[in-house]
Design an enzyme around this catalytic site. Sequence first.
Site, PDB file in Angstrom:
ATOM      1  CE  LYS A  22      -1.705   1.864   3.936  1.00 51.98           C
ATOM      2  NZ  LYS A  22      -1.527   3.327   4.034  1.00 51.98           N
ATOM      3  CG  ASN A  23       2.607   2.677   3.530  1.00 54.84           C
ATOM      4  OD1 ASN A  23       1.401   2.904   3.397  1.00 54.84           O
ATOM      5  ND2 ASN A  23       3.202   2.616   4.713  1.00 54.84           N
ATOM      6  CB  CYS A 126      -3.957   6.818  11.170  1.00 56.13           C
ATOM      7  SG  CYS A 126      -4.391   5.323  10.297  1.00 56.13           S
ATOM      8  NE  ARG A 131       0.783  10.320  10.448  1.00 57.52           N
ATOM      9  CZ  ARG A 131       0.313   9.319   9.723  1.00 57.52           C
ATOM     10  NH1 ARG A 131      -0.955   9.117   9.613  1.00 57.52           N
ATOM     11  NH2 ARG A 131       1.117   8.532   9.079  1.00 57.52           N
ATOM     12  CB  VAL A 175       7.919   7.913   4.743  1.00 53.96           C
ATOM     13  CG1 VAL A 175       7.518   7.174   3.477  1.00 53.96           C
ATOM     14  CG2 VAL A 175       8.703   7.003   5.679  1.00 53.96           C
ATOM     15  CG  ASP A 317       3.248   1.573   9.318  1.00 52.97           C
ATOM     16  OD1 ASP A 317       2.927   2.420  10.165  1.00 52.97           O
ATOM     17  OD2 ASP A 317       3.312   1.814   8.090  1.00 52.97           O
ATOM     18  NE  ARG A 409      -6.861   4.455   5.695  1.00 59.85           N
ATOM     19  CZ  ARG A 409      -5.917   5.036   6.432  1.00 59.85           C
ATOM     20  NH1 ARG A 409      -6.070   5.156   7.725  1.00 59.85           N
ATOM     21  NH2 ARG A 409      -4.823   5.504   5.883  1.00 59.85           N
TER      22      ARG A 409
END
Length: 431
Positions: A22-23, A126, A131, A175, A317, A409
């Site tokens: 996903k990332n 999230c 963030r 990232v 994660d 997700r």
Amino acid sequence: MDKILIRGNGALNGTIPISGAKNAALPLMIASLLTSEPLTLENMPRLADVEALKSILSNHGVDYRVMGKRPGDTDMTGQRIAFQASEIVDTTAPYDLVRKMRASFWVIGPLLARSGVARVSLPGGCAIGTRPIDLFIESLEALGAEFDIDAGYVNAKAPANGLKGARFRFPKVSVGATHVMLMAATLADGETVIENAAREPEVGDLANCLNAMGADISGIGSSTLTIRGVTSLHGANHEVLPDRIETGTFAACVAMAGGDVLLKNARTELLQVALDTLEKTGTSVAMTNEGLRVSRKSGEIQPVDFTTDPFPGFPTDLQAQYMALVTRASGVSHVKEMIFENRFMHVQELARLGANISIDGQTATVTGVERLSGAPVMATDLRASMSLVIAGLVADGETEVNRVYHLDRGFELLEEKLSAVGADIERVSGG
Ligand code: UD1
């Protein structure tokens, strides 16, 4: 709203195919904004985040086309999707679309590089910490962009003659900000050097794809990336790398429940530290031609201490999932979270299943218990949701995980993959 029911059902045995990451998929999709030609991505996972990003990108003018199956493809095989931004029709990313997923903020880089302007809503995502976006702004300012923030939107503007290459050192590893600066710098005038760049494999995957599109990036995999700007990029074909977080998560499932499972297509070098940690708990991991084989035959789960860090460190994660594992260890484990300041929300929910965890600042102390017992619990964020599933695999009775939209997700065909190796897991509508 759907919920997931899990009943402890003994060891897991068989094969689980690992999906595309996903990332990696998200920034790769965003990279399609950089060229008018089609970017075809292979091994794309079917995930709610991918769907959400498709809507955001189509708002900017990206057409996408899911290509047909090829011989040998199954429902578990990743999709092949072509993305084409012939023309950027809108440089605004509105709140309604961006609030659902933080990564959608990253369109700011390519929009700025290709169109010279971008108006992007401040991100959501999230609830795992504040963030902020300071690193995005500082790094793009280094390339000459100007910013103002009004009414919840970030307005960015490139100089009249375009972004200009520069040397920039990230004060902290990010990232997302690395992805964005990398994409923006491909079309800047002259050379850009990014120091203290994130080394996560997904950054390397994006850089390799950008090079296939005609960019000139060197230092891939290191913390210094050098980008010599080009005037335009072209279309390419690129295969999304396997999901290391999904790999580490299913490995933790096997470590918890026992058994012997092949994680097909997984690559050890993408999560070496997490696998070393897993071995310390008494789980065997072995790389084979087909992927990663994870097994735990019998015996207790050994306690283990781990600290999250940017790649190649232990991934944040996977923190919640490995914490779930050591709730059943035969002793005390310490888990330190160094990336996000509010990433222990799963602790309360794990406690509802009988786990014994105390938190002091950034450190959680987990005292292993002999048994967990099923209960209704609530998924709080994407990765944390999986910690509840992992605990549910060995809990007595039934664990009911609510708010599973978090799982959708980021985990493709979760119930199908886990039931195929013997877990008693099902999704029910409502709740
Ligand atoms: C990405 C991943 C996410 C993972 C995280 C860390 C995707 C889609 N998401 O998120 O799954 O948990 O990396 O590996 O790839 N920060 C700032 N200022 C900024 C930007 C970030 O202070 O402008 C901070 C964050 O608050 C956090 C840290 O930097 O404390 C790392 O965050 P970052 O690496 O940017 O995470 P994401 O890219 O959002």
